[in-house]
Design a protein around this motif. Structure first.
Motif, PDB file in Angstrom:
ATOM      1  N   ASP A  19      51.108  45.489  49.691  1.00 43.72           N
ATOM      2  CA  ASP A  19      49.763  46.045  49.782  1.00 43.72           C
ATOM      3  C   ASP A  19      49.350  46.522  48.387  1.00 43.72           C
ATOM      4  O   ASP A  19      49.824  47.551  47.897  1.00 43.72           O
ATOM      5  N   ALA A  20      48.457  45.762  47.759  1.00 46.15           N
ATOM      6  CA  ALA A  20      48.102  46.036  46.364  1.00 46.15           C
ATOM      7  C   ALA A  20      47.107  47.183  46.221  1.00 46.15           C
ATOM      8  O   ALA A  20      46.672  47.485  45.108  1.00 46.15           O
ATOM      9  N   ASP A  69      50.055  39.172  47.851  1.00 46.75           N
ATOM     10  CA  ASP A  69      49.191  39.231  49.035  1.00 46.75           C
ATOM     11  C   ASP A  69      49.915  40.031  50.106  1.00 46.75           C
ATOM     12  O   ASP A  69      51.144  40.106  50.122  1.00 46.75           O
ATOM     13  N   ILE A  70      49.132  40.614  50.985  1.00 44.79           N
ATOM     14  CA  ILE A  70      49.710  41.434  52.046  1.00 44.79           C
ATOM     15  C   ILE A  70      50.274  40.552  53.166  1.00 44.79           C
ATOM     16  O   ILE A  70      51.110  40.990  53.944  1.00 44.79           O
ATOM     17  N   ARG A 108      41.199  31.671  49.597  1.00 49.69           N
ATOM     18  CA  ARG A 108      40.833  30.408  48.924  1.00 49.69           C
ATOM     19  C   ARG A 108      40.612  30.620  47.430  1.00 49.69           C
ATOM     20  O   ARG A 108      41.091  29.860  46.603  1.00 49.69           O
ATOM     21  N   PHE A 109      39.891  31.695  47.075  1.00 49.50           N
ATOM     22  CA  PHE A 109      39.579  31.941  45.665  1.00 49.50           C
ATOM     23  C   PHE A 109      40.836  32.310  44.867  1.00 49.50           C
ATOM     24  O   PHE A 109      41.154  31.687  43.844  1.00 49.50           O
ATOM     25  N   LYS A 163      36.645  39.907  42.399  1.00 47.97           N
ATOM     26  CA  LYS A 163      35.714  39.170  43.257  1.00 47.97           C
ATOM     27  C   LYS A 163      34.930  40.172  44.101  1.00 47.97           C
ATOM     28  O   LYS A 163      35.523  41.030  44.764  1.00 47.97           O
ATOM     29  N   GLY A 169      39.155  39.747  49.459  1.00 48.17           N
ATOM     30  CA  GLY A 169      37.760  39.575  49.866  1.00 48.17           C
ATOM     31  C   GLY A 169      37.460  40.206  51.207  1.00 48.17           C
ATOM     32  O   GLY A 169      36.334  40.619  51.472  1.00 48.17           O
ATOM     33  N   ASP A 170      38.476  40.284  52.060  1.00 47.18           N
ATOM     34  CA  ASP A 170      38.220  40.697  53.441  1.00 47.18           C
ATOM     35  C   ASP A 170      38.280  42.210  53.650  1.00 47.18           C
ATOM     36  O   ASP A 170      37.948  42.703  54.708  1.00 47.18           O
TER      37      ASP A 170
END
Ligand code: ADP
Length: 218
Positions: free
Chosen positions: A52-53, A32-33, A12-13, A99, A75-76
């Motif tokens: 995969d960053a 994003d992965i 979301r962010f 974040k 975030g996760d």
């Protein structure tokens, strides 16, 4: 001036940052992965990549080090978030915004060189509380623990008075940076400038002084 941004992690962010940068006319590389997260920002990015960053070779092959700004919004997975931040700093990036999940995570990020750490829910909670406790506060920017900038509605009592009549700096130690009315903004108000009904003032000062001004001076 157009700047180049890389947004990593499109929850979301991250997705919201990506869309807003795009709306402002900037070039965004989105990573994003997960495929569905990448697909969701295809219309809002210059380039969107499934990768995969947290892997050095991925960041290098995408040329991420040459961007002006990076936003790490993973975030996760705290480990991936930290690894990605570390790699971006090692690549020499000067503006890495990250974040964080909590205060400990924030500490680690600061130690490894994150240029700005954001805790969206925490930061927004503080902002909302400040806006709620004062009916007059419209915006609030924390400069440090001690100082902030606040945007305040003026009361009818101050309407038609010039700034030098109010003597806000001497009485409250606060500086008026700007006077706003709708789209009209006076960014260097002089002592003779008057306030009018419906105006908002942008005030800088110590938190306690601004509070005193809000309670007694407005
Ligand atoms: P929010 O709370 O803002 O919604 P999330 O934690 O749900 O944030 O989203 C984080 C995003 O980061 C997810 O879309 C996830 O797929 C992505 N992500 C997690 N690990 C990596 C990684 N190693 N590389 C790139 N993206 C990742």
């Amino acid at each position: 001036m157009k700047k180049e941004f890389v947004v990593i992690g499109l929850g979301r962010f991250g997705a919201s940052v990506c869309k807003e940068l795009h709306r402002l006319g900037h070039q965004v590389l989105a990573i994003d992965i997960k495929e569905e997260k990448v697909n969701a920002v295809l219309d809002y990015s210059e380039k969107a990549v499934i990768a995969d960053a947290s892997r050095e070779e991925v960041l290098k092959s995408l040329g991420v080090g040459n961007f002006d700004y990076a936003v790490v919004a993973i975030g996760d997975n705290m480990q991936a978030n930290i690894m990605c931040t570390l790699l971006l700093k090692e690549l020499g990036m000067e503006n890495v915004w990250v974040k964080a999940q909590d205060a400990n995570h924030k500490k680690v990020l600061a130690k490894i060189g994150a240029d700005r750490v954001i805790q969206p829910e925490y930061d927004m909670g503080i902002r909302a509380a400040n806006q709620m406790q004062s009916g007059k506060l419209q915006e609030y920017i924390e400069l440090s623990e001690e100082y902030s900038i606040s945007e305040l509605d003026i009361s009818k009592r101050l309407a038609n008075k010039a700034l030098n009549d109010l003597d806000i700096r001497a009485k409250y130690g606060c500086t008026i940076l700007a006077i706003k009315n709708g789209e009209k903004v006076n960014i260097s108000p002089s002592a003779e400038d008057k306030l009018y009904e419906g105006d908002m003032i942008v005030v800088m000062g110590k938190n306690d002084d601004i509070k005193r001004f809000e309670e007694k001076g407005l």
